[in-house]
Design a protein around this motif. Structure first.
Motif, mmCIF file in Angstrom:
data_model
loop_
_atom_site.group_PDB
_atom_site.id
_atom_site.type_symbol
_atom_site.label_atom_id
_atom_site.label_comp_id
_atom_site.label_asym_id
_atom_site.label_seq_id
_atom_site.Cartn_x
_atom_site.Cartn_y
_atom_site.Cartn_z
ATOM 1 N N VAL A 129 0.862 -1.178 0.000
ATOM 2 C CA VAL A 129 0.000 0.000 0.000
ATOM 3 C C VAL A 129 0.896 1.226 0.000
ATOM 4 O O VAL A 129 1.749 1.381 0.897
ATOM 5 C CB VAL A 129 -0.939 0.013 1.233
ATOM 6 C CG1 VAL A 129 -1.771 1.278 1.264
ATOM 7 C CG2 VAL A 129 -1.824 -1.224 1.240
ATOM 8 N N GLU A 130 0.715 2.092 -0.987
ATOM 9 C CA GLU A 130 1.540 3.289 -1.099
ATOM 10 C C GLU A 130 1.408 4.143 0.167
ATOM 11 O O GLU A 130 0.311 4.386 0.661
ATOM 12 C CB GLU A 130 1.113 4.106 -2.315
ATOM 13 C CG GLU A 130 2.084 5.196 -2.652
ATOM 14 C CD GLU A 130 1.804 5.849 -3.994
ATOM 15 O OE1 GLU A 130 2.128 7.033 -4.118
ATOM 16 O OE2 GLU A 130 1.254 5.177 -4.881
ATOM 17 N N GLY A 131 2.533 4.570 0.696
ATOM 18 C CA GLY A 131 2.544 5.388 1.900
ATOM 19 C C GLY A 131 2.584 4.587 3.189
ATOM 20 O O GLY A 131 2.836 5.135 4.256
ATOM 21 N N VAL A 132 2.310 3.275 3.091
ATOM 22 C CA VAL A 132 2.314 2.406 4.272
ATOM 23 C C VAL A 132 3.368 1.319 4.124
ATOM 24 O O VAL A 132 4.050 0.972 5.071
ATOM 25 C CB VAL A 132 0.921 1.767 4.500
ATOM 26 C CG1 VAL A 132 0.944 0.797 5.664
ATOM 27 C CG2 VAL A 132 -0.136 2.845 4.722
ATOM 28 N N GLY A 133 3.500 0.772 2.928
ATOM 29 C CA GLY A 133 4.423 -0.334 2.684
ATOM 30 C C GLY A 133 3.670 -1.651 2.630
ATOM 31 O O GLY A 133 2.510 -1.697 2.241
ATOM 32 N N GLU A 134 4.346 -2.723 3.038
ATOM 33 C CA GLU A 134 3.735 -4.051 3.029
ATOM 34 C C GLU A 134 2.728 -4.178 4.164
ATOM 35 O O GLU A 134 3.073 -3.971 5.321
ATOM 36 C CB GLU A 134 4.795 -5.140 3.208
ATOM 37 C CG GLU A 134 5.331 -5.669 1.928
ATOM 38 C CD GLU A 134 6.230 -6.877 2.133
ATOM 39 O OE1 GLU A 134 6.136 -7.568 3.171
ATOM 40 O OE2 GLU A 134 7.037 -7.129 1.238
ATOM 41 N N VAL A 135 1.515 -4.529 3.814
ATOM 42 C CA VAL A 135 0.462 -4.745 4.810
ATOM 43 C C VAL A 135 0.226 -6.243 4.913
ATOM 44 O O VAL A 135 -0.006 -6.913 3.909
ATOM 45 C CB VAL A 135 -0.838 -4.013 4.407
ATOM 46 C CG1 VAL A 135 -1.960 -4.360 5.352
ATOM 47 C CG2 VAL A 135 -0.601 -2.516 4.374
ATOM 48 N N LYS A 136 0.301 -6.763 6.146
ATOM 49 C CA LYS A 136 0.114 -8.190 6.409
ATOM 50 C C LYS A 136 -0.909 -8.386 7.511
ATOM 51 O O LYS A 136 -1.156 -7.482 8.318
ATOM 52 C CB LYS A 136 1.428 -8.824 6.863
ATOM 53 C CG LYS A 136 2.539 -8.768 5.854
ATOM 54 C CD LYS A 136 3.793 -9.385 6.427
ATOM 55 C CE LYS A 136 4.945 -9.256 5.467
ATOM 56 N NZ LYS A 136 6.172 -9.820 6.009
ATOM 57 N N LYS A 137 -1.454 -9.584 7.559
ATOM 58 C CA LYS A 137 -2.393 -9.971 8.609
ATOM 59 C C LYS A 137 -1.735 -9.765 9.979
ATOM 60 O O LYS A 137 -0.571 -10.099 10.172
ATOM 61 C CB LYS A 137 -2.760 -11.442 8.414
ATOM 62 C CG LYS A 137 -3.884 -11.932 9.254
ATOM 63 C CD LYS A 137 -4.230 -13.355 8.861
ATOM 64 C CE LYS A 137 -5.433 -13.841 9.589
ATOM 65 N NZ LYS A 137 -5.824 -15.185 9.147
ATOM 66 N N GLY A 138 -2.483 -9.164 10.902
ATOM 67 C CA GLY A 138 -1.999 -8.947 12.266
ATOM 68 C C GLY A 138 -1.438 -7.556 12.521
ATOM 69 O O GLY A 138 -1.261 -7.172 13.668
ATOM 70 N N MET A 139 -1.162 -6.797 11.458
ATOM 71 C CA MET A 139 -0.626 -5.438 11.622
ATOM 72 C C MET A 139 -1.680 -4.495 12.185
ATOM 73 O O MET A 139 -2.876 -4.715 11.992
ATOM 74 C CB MET A 139 -0.177 -4.878 10.273
ATOM 75 C CG MET A 139 1.077 -5.454 9.723
ATOM 76 S SD MET A 139 1.510 -4.702 8.138
ATOM 77 C CE MET A 139 1.957 -3.049 8.641
ATOM 78 N N LEU A 140 -1.229 -3.431 12.821
ATOM 79 C CA LEU A 140 -2.122 -2.368 13.266
ATOM 80 C C LEU A 140 -1.975 -1.188 12.320
ATOM 81 O O LEU A 140 -0.861 -0.748 12.025
ATOM 82 C CB LEU A 140 -1.772 -1.931 14.689
ATOM 83 C CG LEU A 140 -2.031 -2.950 15.795
ATOM 84 C CD1 LEU A 140 -1.580 -2.388 17.130
ATOM 85 C CD2 LEU A 140 -3.492 -3.341 15.849
#
Length: 73
Positions: free
Chosen positions: A15-26
């Motif tokens: 996700v642009e501006g966030v980076g890699e998004v994975k299950k369990g992240m806040l």
């Protein structure tokens, strides 16, 4: 209408501006607050990616990352 069988769970989603998004992240949403990622999905019928987050006050929400201003907590 999106049907559950049309989706495919992904291991991560960039996700642009966030980076890699994975299950369990806040992640933080400007309206719903902080939510925990329940999963990231691709819907083949729409060629669109979605993130499902669980928010304490608002429950589970499915969001389109390109149109949602998510940020790291």
């Amino acid at each position: 209408m999106i049907k559950k069988q049309d989706d495919k769970e992904l291991g991560f989603l960039y996700v642009e501006g966030v980076g890699e998004v994975k299950k369990g992240m806040l992640l933080e949403h400007p309206l719903f607050g902080v939510g925990k990622v329940e999963g990231v999905f691709e819907f083949a019928s729409e060629e669109q990616n979605y993130i499902r987050l669980n928010f304490d006050k608002f429950g589970s929400k499915v969001l389109v990352p390109e149109f949602t201003r998510l940020s790291l907590v």
